[in-house]
Motif scaffolding. Structure first.
Motif, PDB file in Angstrom:
ATOM      1  N   VAL A 180       0.833  -1.204   0.000  1.00  0.00           N
ATOM      2  CA  VAL A 180       0.000   0.000   0.000  1.00  0.00           C
ATOM      3  C   VAL A 180       0.866   1.252   0.000  1.00  0.00           C
ATOM      4  CG1 VAL A 180      -1.641   1.338   1.369  1.00  0.00           C
ATOM      5  CG2 VAL A 180      -1.975  -1.121   1.069  1.00  0.00           C
ATOM      6  N   ARG A 181       1.897   1.237   0.850  1.00  0.00           N
ATOM      7  CA  ARG A 181       2.797   2.413   0.890  1.00  0.00           C
ATOM      8  C   ARG A 181       3.481   2.634  -0.450  1.00  0.00           C
ATOM      9  NH1 ARG A 181       4.533   4.733   5.696  1.00  0.00           N
ATOM     10  NH2 ARG A 181       2.759   4.778   7.133  1.00  0.00           N
ATOM     11  N   THR A 182       3.856   1.581  -1.096  1.00  0.00           N
ATOM     12  CA  THR A 182       4.518   1.699  -2.417  1.00  0.00           C
ATOM     13  C   THR A 182       3.573   2.323  -3.440  1.00  0.00           C
ATOM     14  OG1 THR A 182       5.878  -0.245  -1.918  1.00  0.00           O
ATOM     15  CG2 THR A 182       5.730   0.447  -4.231  1.00  0.00           C
ATOM     16  N   ILE A 183       2.289   1.878  -3.380  1.00  0.00           N
ATOM     17  CA  ILE A 183       1.311   2.428  -4.309  1.00  0.00           C
ATOM     18  C   ILE A 183       1.059   3.916  -4.019  1.00  0.00           C
ATOM     19  CG2 ILE A 183      -1.108   2.303  -5.018  1.00  0.00           C
ATOM     20  CD1 ILE A 183      -0.953  -0.732  -4.522  1.00  0.00           C
TER      21      ILE A 183
ATOM     22  N   GLN B 179       2.154  10.781  -2.371  1.00  0.00           N
ATOM     23  CA  GLN B 179       2.768  11.420  -1.206  1.00  0.00           C
ATOM     24  C   GLN B 179       3.921  12.332  -1.613  1.00  0.00           C
ATOM     25  OE1 GLN B 179       3.829   8.111   1.246  1.00  0.00           O
ATOM     26  NE2 GLN B 179       1.783   7.953   2.186  1.00  0.00           N
ATOM     27  N   VAL B 180       4.669  11.936  -2.629  1.00  0.00           N
ATOM     28  CA  VAL B 180       5.763  12.780  -3.126  1.00  0.00           C
ATOM     29  C   VAL B 180       5.207  14.062  -3.729  1.00  0.00           C
ATOM     30  CG1 VAL B 180       7.604  12.938  -4.840  1.00  0.00           C
ATOM     31  CG2 VAL B 180       7.355  10.860  -3.472  1.00  0.00           C
ATOM     32  N   ARG B 181       4.107  13.920  -4.502  1.00  0.00           N
ATOM     33  CA  ARG B 181       3.492  15.120  -5.083  1.00  0.00           C
ATOM     34  C   ARG B 181       2.975  16.063  -3.988  1.00  0.00           C
ATOM     35  NH1 ARG B 181       1.482  11.236  -8.810  1.00  0.00           N
ATOM     36  NH2 ARG B 181      -0.495  11.120  -7.638  1.00  0.00           N
ATOM     37  N   GLU B 182       2.344  15.512  -2.978  1.00  0.00           N
ATOM     38  CA  GLU B 182       1.834  16.340  -1.883  1.00  0.00           C
ATOM     39  C   GLU B 182       2.982  17.018  -1.133  1.00  0.00           C
ATOM     40  OE1 GLU B 182      -0.835  18.112   0.821  1.00  0.00           O
ATOM     41  OE2 GLU B 182      -1.029  17.277  -1.210  1.00  0.00           O
ATOM     42  N   TRP B 183       4.069  16.270  -0.940  1.00  0.00           N
ATOM     43  CA  TRP B 183       5.238  16.850  -0.250  1.00  0.00           C
ATOM     44  C   TRP B 183       5.814  18.025  -1.051  1.00  0.00           C
ATOM     45  CZ3 TRP B 183      10.456  17.071  -1.665  1.00  0.00           C
ATOM     46  CH2 TRP B 183      11.321  17.494  -0.659  1.00  0.00           C
ATOM     47  N   ARG B 184       5.903  17.823  -2.350  1.00  0.00           N
ATOM     48  CA  ARG B 184       6.412  18.905  -3.204  1.00  0.00           C
ATOM     49  C   ARG B 184       5.454  20.114  -3.175  1.00  0.00           C
ATOM     50  NH1 ARG B 184       8.430  15.429  -8.516  1.00  0.00           N
ATOM     51  NH2 ARG B 184      10.365  14.598  -7.563  1.00  0.00           N
ATOM     52  N   ARG B 185       4.137  19.853  -3.186  1.00  0.00           N
ATOM     53  CA  ARG B 185       3.168  20.958  -3.122  1.00  0.00           C
ATOM     54  C   ARG B 185       3.317  21.745  -1.821  1.00  0.00           C
ATOM     55  NH1 ARG B 185      -1.586  22.427  -1.140  1.00  0.00           N
ATOM     56  NH2 ARG B 185      -1.652  20.602   0.227  1.00  0.00           N
ATOM     57  N   LEU B 186       3.474  21.039  -0.721  1.00  0.00           N
ATOM     58  CA  LEU B 186       3.651  21.711   0.560  1.00  0.00           C
ATOM     59  C   LEU B 186       4.956  22.491   0.601  1.00  0.00           C
ATOM     60  CD1 LEU B 186       2.368  18.927   3.009  1.00  0.00           C
ATOM     61  CD2 LEU B 186       1.209  21.043   2.331  1.00  0.00           C
ATOM     62  N   GLN B 187       6.006  21.933  -0.025  1.00  0.00           N
ATOM     63  CA  GLN B 187       7.274  22.655  -0.085  1.00  0.00           C
ATOM     64  C   GLN B 187       7.133  23.963  -0.842  1.00  0.00           C
ATOM     65  OE1 GLN B 187       9.239  21.212   2.395  1.00  0.00           O
ATOM     66  NE2 GLN B 187      10.935  21.462   0.974  1.00  0.00           N
ATOM     67  N   LYS B 188       6.425  23.908  -1.984  1.00  0.00           N
ATOM     68  CA  LYS B 188       6.195  25.138  -2.764  1.00  0.00           C
ATOM     69  C   LYS B 188       5.331  26.131  -1.996  1.00  0.00           C
ATOM     70  CE  LYS B 188       6.651  22.870  -7.268  1.00  0.00           C
ATOM     71  NZ  LYS B 188       5.953  22.464  -8.520  1.00  0.00           N
ATOM     72  N   LYS B 189       4.329  25.596  -1.285  1.00  0.00           N
ATOM     73  CA  LYS B 189       3.466  26.469  -0.501  1.00  0.00           C
ATOM     74  C   LYS B 189       4.250  27.130   0.614  1.00  0.00           C
ATOM     75  CE  LYS B 189      -1.006  26.450   1.859  1.00  0.00           C
ATOM     76  NZ  LYS B 189      -2.163  25.624   2.275  1.00  0.00           N
ATOM     77  N   ASP B 190       5.146  26.395   1.246  1.00  0.00           N
ATOM     78  CA  ASP B 190       5.982  26.970   2.304  1.00  0.00           C
ATOM     79  C   ASP B 190       6.914  28.032   1.745  1.00  0.00           C
ATOM     80  OD1 ASP B 190       4.801  25.375   4.186  1.00  0.00           O
ATOM     81  OD2 ASP B 190       6.365  23.837   4.166  1.00  0.00           O
TER      82      ASP B 190
END
Length: 397
Positions: A63-66, A71-82
């Motif tokens: 499940v984590r692999t899928i 999760q990577v996209r969300e992390w990148r979005r949060l990084q840009k938002k920050d």
């Protein structure tokens, strides 16, 4: 302490499990012809528990692999938002420091990032207004990010300020009316409306705005009174070519306001321009009776009242309490000269010169002496008047 508790609990559990395993003599027989497998019950339980754990953790890994790409996209979005938030914070700090160019730069960098807030565009617009880059400010305010309903109040306020700074007070008032319909009128918008109303010369609307600003603590009572008096004075000056409007505005002023020197002077000057010398004289006389002010004496002397003798007598009554007032002495000299009381006129004018060597007094003396045929003395006063007037012009420069 907590670690010791869990250690003891684990040790007790291990002891209980070991004792239970020793006491358990059961076995399990698995038959799958032609195969027979005989296992102790303890081993079977261990295999079942281990298998369940392996299956559980295996499914978790799958499940984590899928989910990993999301999760990577969300992390990148949060990084840009920050990063955008950090740029916005830097823009606000630069704006408060008065570094308007840097504020615009940081706000532009924040706007270049995805998911940036419309607040960055408002900060950039505010900085652009402060350096009079109105086209850039309007471009920021027209961005889609600023059209959110939650940002309508600051957007309309900045738009009104741009119009006012560009010399369009009527447009600024129109925008402020839209703001009032949108969210009511707040303190900053009231201050802006006061400026726009002053620029639009709607002086009759200023006192009510001043009252609201005094209630909100923007002005204290003294400051509010100064702004109110200035507006009433300008309103009276603006009516210098409208006799009916001037009389109507004057009648609506309270008596305590009419006798204030700035108000009385403005009203008298407007009445004089309309030929209302009698009304101007009455306005000035009432104000001088309440509070002496030398600046009102000069226009009183310009009034040509029907009863000139009574006008002189009034000025002479004031002289009893203000005999060191050079302006009053000069006005008395002018009034006496107008009635051809040459001796009294000369006495008053010379007394005024003794107190204040003013070019107006020399000019009045020169004109009087010229009419009396005393040309040499008149010319001397004219020369002195010219010299003093020239010196005064130089000082004003």
């Amino acid at each position: 302490m907590r670690f010791l508790f869990w250690f003891l609990l684990l040790a007790v559990a291990a002891v209980v499990a070991a004792l239970a395993a020793r006491l358990n003599a059961g076995y399990a027989l698995l038959v799958a012809p032609p195969y027979r497998v005989e296992l102790s019950l303890n081993l079977l339980l261990i295999l079942i528990a281990g298998g369940f754990a392996a299956l559980y953790f295996g499914l978790r890994v799958i499940v984590r692999t899928i989910q990993l790409p999301a999760q990577v996209r969300e992390w990148r979005r949060l990084q840009k938002k920050d990063r955008a938030r950090a740029k916005l914070d830097a823009a606000i700090v630069a704006l408060l420091e008065g570094r308007y160019g840097k504020a615009q730069q940081q706000a532009q960098e924040a706007l270049a990032l995805p998911h940036s807030s419309g607040l960055a565009a408002l900060v950039a617009a505010r900085a652009a207004i402060d350096v009079r880059q109105f086209d850039a400010a309007e471009a920021y305010l027209s961005r889609p990010e600023t059209q959110a309903r939650s940002l309508s109040v600051p957007r309309l306020t900045l738009s009104a300020e741009i119009a006012l700074e560009q010399g369009q007070p009527q447009e600024a008032l129109r925008i402020l009316d839209a703001l009032k319909r949108e969210a009511g009128m707040h303190t900053a918008a009231l201050r802006l409306e006061l400026r726009a109303t002053q620029a639009a010369r709607r002086f009759d609307q200023i006192p009510s705005l001043v009252d609201q600003l005094v209630k909100r603590g923007v002005f204290d009572a003294a400051q509010g009174e100064q702004v109110r008096i200035a507006a009433q004075r300008e309103q009276l000056r603006a009516l210098a070519h409208d006799a009916a409007g001037l009389r109507d505005a004057w009648s609506r002023l309270p008596e305590s306001t009419r006798t204030l020197p700035p108000i009385a002077r403005a009203a008298a000057q407007s009445f004089l321009q309309l030929g209302g010398d009698r009304e101007a004289g009455e306005v000035l006389a009432r104000s001088l009776e309440r509070e002496w002010n030398s600046e009102l004496v000069e226009p009183y002397g310009e009034c040509r009242l029907p009863d000139a003798t009574r006008q002189i007598e009034q000025a002479e009554r004031w002289l009893a309490g203000h005999n060191q007032d050079a302006v009053l002495l000069r006005v008395l000299g002018t009034l006496c000269q107008r009635q051809q009381l040459w001796g009294k006129a000369q006495t008053y004018l010379e007394a005024s010169l003794a107190l204040d060597n003013h070019w107006r007094t020399h000019l009045a003396l020169g004109e009087m002496l010229g009419r009396l045929g005393r040309s040499d003395e008149a010319n001397a006063h004219f020369v002195a008047a010219l010299r003093l007037a020239t010196d005064e012009l130089k000082r004003r420069r």
